[in-house]
Design a protein around this motif. Structure first.
Motif, mmCIF file in Angstrom:
data_model
loop_
_atom_site.group_PDB
_atom_site.id
_atom_site.type_symbol
_atom_site.label_atom_id
_atom_site.label_comp_id
_atom_site.label_asym_id
_atom_site.label_seq_id
_atom_site.Cartn_x
_atom_site.Cartn_y
_atom_site.Cartn_z
ATOM 1 N N ARG A 199 0.857 -1.129 0.292
ATOM 2 C CA ARG A 199 -0.386 -0.095 -0.741
ATOM 3 C C ARG A 199 0.900 1.124 0.100
ATOM 4 O O ARG A 199 0.251 2.173 -0.097
ATOM 5 C CB ARG A 199 -0.534 -0.116 0.802
ATOM 6 C CG ARG A 199 -2.153 -0.506 1.024
ATOM 7 C CD ARG A 199 -2.895 -0.910 2.228
ATOM 8 N NE ARG A 199 -3.965 1.181 2.285
ATOM 9 C CZ ARG A 199 -4.146 1.084 3.003
ATOM 10 N NH1 ARG A 199 -4.423 -0.026 4.400
ATOM 11 N NH2 ARG A 199 -4.944 2.206 3.718
ATOM 12 N N THR A 200 1.887 1.128 0.733
ATOM 13 C CA THR A 200 2.751 2.890 0.404
ATOM 14 C C THR A 200 3.983 2.663 -0.247
ATOM 15 O O THR A 200 5.141 3.240 -0.731
ATOM 16 C CB THR A 200 3.232 2.764 1.751
ATOM 17 O OG1 THR A 200 4.187 1.722 2.008
ATOM 18 C CG2 THR A 200 2.149 3.148 2.644
ATOM 19 N N SER A 201 4.551 1.380 -1.056
ATOM 20 C CA SER A 201 5.393 1.452 -2.066
ATOM 21 C C SER A 201 4.852 1.007 -3.387
ATOM 22 O O SER A 201 4.826 -0.502 -3.375
ATOM 23 C CB SER A 201 6.508 0.531 -0.956
ATOM 24 O OG SER A 201 8.038 0.615 -1.827
ATOM 25 N N ASN A 202 6.157 0.640 -4.568
ATOM 26 C CA ASN A 202 5.646 0.703 -5.784
ATOM 27 C C ASN A 202 6.308 -0.673 -5.591
ATOM 28 O O ASN A 202 6.239 -1.636 -6.427
ATOM 29 C CB ASN A 202 6.014 1.657 -6.859
ATOM 30 C CG ASN A 202 4.883 1.217 -8.067
ATOM 31 O OD1 ASN A 202 4.001 0.244 -8.259
ATOM 32 N ND2 ASN A 202 6.035 0.352 -9.476
ATOM 33 N N VAL A 203 7.518 -0.427 -5.270
ATOM 34 C CA VAL A 203 8.972 -1.463 -4.786
ATOM 35 C C VAL A 203 8.065 -2.886 -3.561
ATOM 36 O O VAL A 203 8.379 -2.125 -3.200
ATOM 37 C CB VAL A 203 9.490 -0.693 -4.572
ATOM 38 C CG1 VAL A 203 11.113 -1.849 -4.474
ATOM 39 C CG2 VAL A 203 10.318 0.076 -5.746
ATOM 40 N N THR A 208 15.960 -4.848 -3.811
ATOM 41 C CA THR A 208 16.240 -4.073 -5.062
ATOM 42 C C THR A 208 16.647 -2.444 -4.748
ATOM 43 O O THR A 208 17.386 -1.839 -5.430
ATOM 44 C CB THR A 208 15.334 -3.834 -6.240
ATOM 45 O OG1 THR A 208 14.617 -3.429 -5.765
ATOM 46 C CG2 THR A 208 14.893 -6.036 -6.522
ATOM 47 N N LEU A 209 16.554 -2.018 -4.018
ATOM 48 C CA LEU A 209 16.539 -0.978 -3.594
ATOM 49 C C LEU A 209 17.607 -0.703 -3.287
ATOM 50 O O LEU A 209 18.490 0.540 -3.590
ATOM 51 C CB LEU A 209 16.048 0.232 -2.415
ATOM 52 C CG LEU A 209 14.350 0.064 -2.783
ATOM 53 C CD1 LEU A 209 13.518 0.405 -1.035
ATOM 54 C CD2 LEU A 209 14.038 0.662 -3.221
ATOM 55 N N GLY A 210 18.448 -1.374 -2.847
ATOM 56 C CA GLY A 210 19.814 -1.160 -1.906
ATOM 57 C C GLY A 210 20.469 -0.848 -3.491
ATOM 58 O O GLY A 210 21.833 -0.609 -3.342
ATOM 59 N N GLU A 211 19.807 -1.852 -4.627
ATOM 60 C CA GLU A 211 20.803 -1.997 -5.699
ATOM 61 C C GLU A 211 21.026 -0.316 -6.449
ATOM 62 O O GLU A 211 21.858 -0.770 -7.491
ATOM 63 C CB GLU A 211 20.348 -3.010 -6.707
ATOM 64 C CG GLU A 211 20.546 -4.341 -6.418
ATOM 65 C CD GLU A 211 19.300 -5.566 -6.924
ATOM 66 O OE1 GLU A 211 18.540 -4.681 -7.810
ATOM 67 O OE2 GLU A 211 20.209 -6.412 -7.112
ATOM 68 N N ALA A 212 20.070 0.085 -5.983
ATOM 69 C CA ALA A 212 20.411 1.583 -6.531
ATOM 70 C C ALA A 212 21.261 2.469 -6.539
ATOM 71 O O ALA A 212 21.790 3.374 -7.529
ATOM 72 C CB ALA A 212 18.956 2.645 -6.738
#
Ligand SMILES: Cc1ncc(C[n+]2csc(CCOP(=O)(O)OP(=O)(O)O)c2C)c(N)n1
Ligand SMILES: [Mg+2]
Length: 343
Positions: A199-203, A208-212
């Motif tokens: 509900r609060t994140s498209n990811v 995978t956020l760390g990969e950014a």
């Protein structure tokens, strides 16, 4: 149809990846957290423990698997769901229970309560109430270790609710640029209070956020203490080599509500039951029994011992004194002549 040998293979216990003592350590270590918190929940109901109280029940593999993979000198920092990690590290259950009671023998002299357990001796740097607030602090601790040229690292835990905070993104960027010896762990238990990750994140694949930020990142089965031990061991090796941070997503679950007053309308009973079938303590119990590392009776005796430790901690907390009201002004600022300190 499966042949006889295939059938045999399927029922044979899995080959042990670790020494027997390791499994016994995990069993007792996780059970202590479970029994301690079951008791804390009851005591809260009796109003012996007041204020906030967030239970870790279901998430015990996340602490025990890291403690077995790291070494003395390493630092731990987390949010307010913070009873499990210090218990796993060996902080006195008496002192933690006394802190929950608000007594002066508590880990924070009764001034912090449930959300602010600290224990410098074991490397536990709290216990933080602001969602995401401990993430830059964790990187700061890692910076200090690097600056002082130690080979210690910092493992920094936070919930899935914290990954939408700006501090998370700023810290990951800086930590990777400076190759700080830090292991970032998002304990993804599916919910931030009553709000699901989706509900609060498209990811929703949070690792995978760390990969950014070019940080090696991986999802880990958070109900498996073995999987956590292995992932943290790999991350620790990278950190100590000077390669910088790792970002781990522990996929875990809390069986209890967010805090003590949570009607839990956001999830079904079936969902909770499903996770209980993968309970981290039961998984290790099964490995121990299947591989004949110990008998049912041995495990019962460990449970008895653990319950005694917990009962003793309650007695200790009950019998301890309340802090002197004057104590409210001590340990607040390092500088004693700070202008806002009152006598
Ligand atoms: C900056 C900030 N915003 C809001 C809150 C209120 N709050 C307390 S806990 C919580 C949910 C956090 O959930 P998560 O990070 O997933 O951790 P969990 O409780 O699941 O361990 C919120 C929004 C807070 N403490 N700090
Ligand atoms: Mg959460």
């Amino acid at each position: 149809m499966a042949t006889v040998t295939e059938k045999k293979k399927a029922s044979a216990p899995k080959k042990l990846q670790h020494p027997k003592e390791q499994y016994m350590f995990w069993f007792e270590n996780m059970l202590l957290q479970r029994r301690f918190e079951e008791k804390s929940g009851q005591l809260y109901g009796q109003q012996k423990i007041r204020g906030f109280c967030h239970l870790y029940i279901g998430q015990e593999a996340c602490s025990s698997g890291a403690v077995s993979a790291l070494k003395k000198g390493d630092k731990y920092i987390t949010a307010y769901r913070d009873h499990g990690i210090p218990l796993a590290l060996g902080t006195s259950p008496n002192a933690i229970m006394a802190e929950l009671y608000g007594k002066k023998t508590g880990t924070t002299k009764g001034k912090g309560g449930s959300m602010h357990i600290f224990d410098k001796e074991v490397g536990f740097i709290g216990g933080h109430g602001i969602v995401g607030g401990q993430i830059p602090l964790g990187a700061g601790i890692a910076f200090a270790e690097k600056y002082n040229k130690t080979d210690n690292l910092c493992i920094c835990y936070f919930g899935d609710g914290a990954i939408r905070q700006g501090s998370f993104h700023e810290t990951l960027n800086m930590a990777m640029s400076w190759k700080l010896p830090v292991i970032f762990v998002v304990e993804n238990n599916g919910y931030a209070m009553g709000t699901s990750v989706a509900r609060t994140s498209n990811v929703t694949e949070l690792y995978t956020l760390g990969e950014a930020y070019d940080i090696p990142s991986e999802p880990v089965d958070g109900m498996s203490v073995e999987a956590i031990h292995e992932a943290v061991s790999r991350a620790a090796e990278r950190a100590r080599k000077g390669d910088g941070p790792t970002f781990l997503e522990f996929r875990t679950y809390r069986y209890r509500g967010h805090s003590m007053s949570d009607p839990q309308k956001y999830r079904s009973k079936e969902e909770v039951e499903e996770y209980k079938h993968r309970d981290p303590i039961e998984q290790i119990r099964a490995v121990i029994l299947e591989n004949k590392i110990a008998t049912e009776e041995d495990l019962e005796n460990i449970d008895k011992k653990v319950k005694e430790i917990v009962a003793e901690s309650v007695q200790f907390a009950e019998e301890s004194e309340w802090p002197d009201p004057k104590e409210a002004y001590t340990d607040v600022y390092v500088e004693s002549d700070y202008p806002f300190v009152m006598d």
